[in-house]
Enzyme design. Structure first.
Site, PDB file in Angstrom:
ATOM      1  N   HIS A  50       0.805  -1.216   0.000  1.00  0.00           N
ATOM      2  CA  HIS A  50       0.000   0.000   0.000  1.00  0.00           C
ATOM      3  C   HIS A  50       0.841   1.271   0.000  1.00  0.00           C
ATOM      4  O   HIS A  50       0.352   2.331   0.393  1.00  0.00           O
ATOM      5  CB  HIS A  50      -0.932   0.011   1.216  1.00  0.00           C
ATOM      6  CG  HIS A  50      -2.086  -0.930   1.101  1.00  0.00           C
ATOM      7  ND1 HIS A  50      -3.010  -0.881   0.080  1.00  0.00           N
ATOM      8  CD2 HIS A  50      -2.460  -1.988   1.884  1.00  0.00           C
ATOM      9  CE1 HIS A  50      -3.910  -1.829   0.235  1.00  0.00           C
ATOM     10  NE2 HIS A  50      -3.591  -2.533   1.315  1.00  0.00           N
ATOM     11  N   GLU A 155      -7.842 -12.125   5.292  1.00  0.00           N
ATOM     12  CA  GLU A 155      -8.610 -10.912   5.041  1.00  0.00           C
ATOM     13  C   GLU A 155      -9.958 -11.187   4.407  1.00  0.00           C
ATOM     14  O   GLU A 155     -10.545 -10.303   3.771  1.00  0.00           O
ATOM     15  CB  GLU A 155      -7.781  -9.963   4.168  1.00  0.00           C
ATOM     16  CG  GLU A 155      -6.440  -9.599   4.805  1.00  0.00           C
ATOM     17  CD  GLU A 155      -5.570  -8.728   3.947  1.00  0.00           C
ATOM     18  OE1 GLU A 155      -5.616  -7.500   4.124  1.00  0.00           O
ATOM     19  OE2 GLU A 155      -4.828  -9.268   3.100  1.00  0.00           O
ATOM     20  N   ASP A 181      -9.928  -5.092   5.682  1.00  0.00           N
ATOM     21  CA  ASP A 181     -10.358  -5.784   4.462  1.00  0.00           C
ATOM     22  C   ASP A 181     -11.366  -6.880   4.769  1.00  0.00           C
ATOM     23  O   ASP A 181     -12.289  -7.126   3.985  1.00  0.00           O
ATOM     24  CB  ASP A 181      -9.148  -6.363   3.732  1.00  0.00           C
ATOM     25  CG  ASP A 181      -8.381  -5.308   2.955  1.00  0.00           C
ATOM     26  OD1 ASP A 181      -8.988  -4.282   2.595  1.00  0.00           O
ATOM     27  OD2 ASP A 181      -7.184  -5.499   2.716  1.00  0.00           O
TER      28      ASP A 181
END
Length: 259
Positions: A50, A155, A181
């Site tokens: 990310h 997730e 998530d």
């Protein structure tokens, strides 16, 4: 206080006295890793998923974290064996792998982290992990198999359901539950009872397997401490960019209110 070995496996040493505490690194600069070391974090996770970090930047941050006495982990951007091998040969002491949903995916990731006959990682003893060829090959291979952490991120509901099988794999050392998530995949929120129940089941599965389960809590240390009391084994708090942003906004807000 017991000082853990500065290896991936050392984070989870049974005789350590404190919960392993880490934070994410998202900036390309070297100063944040120094600040995190001076602040007292046990480990950092260099975020290649990310954040706009490349392999060369990760390479520098891994070296800085190691030199400063922290354990450098890397969140890899994909699950390919070539990416994992480059990160580990760069000296990372473990990896976090996003979106591992099945035992088959976990097995493939675990194999990419281990040398034969336990996996498929290629030998690169002339890399940093092998001290540029100065470390005895047997030591390099043993360290790669025994001290490197392989941590899948769970997730999705599918991943949580597969947690007992994933954690039963010898090549998997721990799991990390990505609550944000996970909750998005359920159309829910991280603090909702249904999400908390799934997190609890992941913790139970990890402990039943004799392994660890970790969580991230943003900038809310009280929630992290409560989770540790409830059985969480390692935690991440905030990240370098958010710490800077929150401090900057706090200063501006305080000044405007005082004018």
């Amino acid at each position: 206080m017991t000082t853990p070995r500065r290896t991936g496996a050392g984070l989870f040493a049974p005789d350590r006295d404190t919960t392993p505490l880490g934070t994410w690194l998202k900036l390309t600069s070297g100063e944040p890793v120094e600040i995190m070391a001076f602040a007292g974090f046990d480990f950092v996770v260099i975020d290649l998923e990310h954040a706009p970090l490349d392999l060369q930047t990760a390479y520098r941050l891994i070296n800085s974290a190691t030199a400063l006495g922290m354990v450098p982990l890397v969140r890899v951007p994909d699950t390919t064996a070539s990416t994992i091998q480059k990160i580990l040969d760069a000296g990372a002491m473990g990896i976090l792998v996003p979106h591992v949903d099945t035992v088959q995916q976990a097995a493939a990731v675990g194999q990419a982290c281990r040398f034969p006959p336990h996996g498929i990682r290629g030998a690169g003893g002339t890399s940093r992990a092998g001290a540029w060829g100065l470390r005895p090959n047997a030591d390099y291979l043993a360290t790669g198999n025994d001290d490197v952490l392989c941590i899948p991120q769970l997730e999705s509901v599918e991943a949580i359901k597969a947690a007992p099988e994933i954690l039963a794999l010898d090549s998997i050392d721990a799991v990390f539950v990505g609550a944000a998530d996970l909750s998005m995949s359920m159309g829910s929120t991280p603090a909702s009872p249904d999400v908390l129940e799934l997190i609890g089941s992941a913790l139970d599965a990890a402990h039943a397997a004799g392994k660890r389960c970790g969580l991230a809590f943003g900038g809310v240390p009280e929630r992290a401490a409560r989770a540790v009391r409830d059985g969480c084994d390692f935690v991440l708090l905030s990240n370098d960019t958010s710490m800077l942003a929150e401090a900057a906004r706090g200063l501006v807000t305080a000044f405007r209110e005082a004018e």
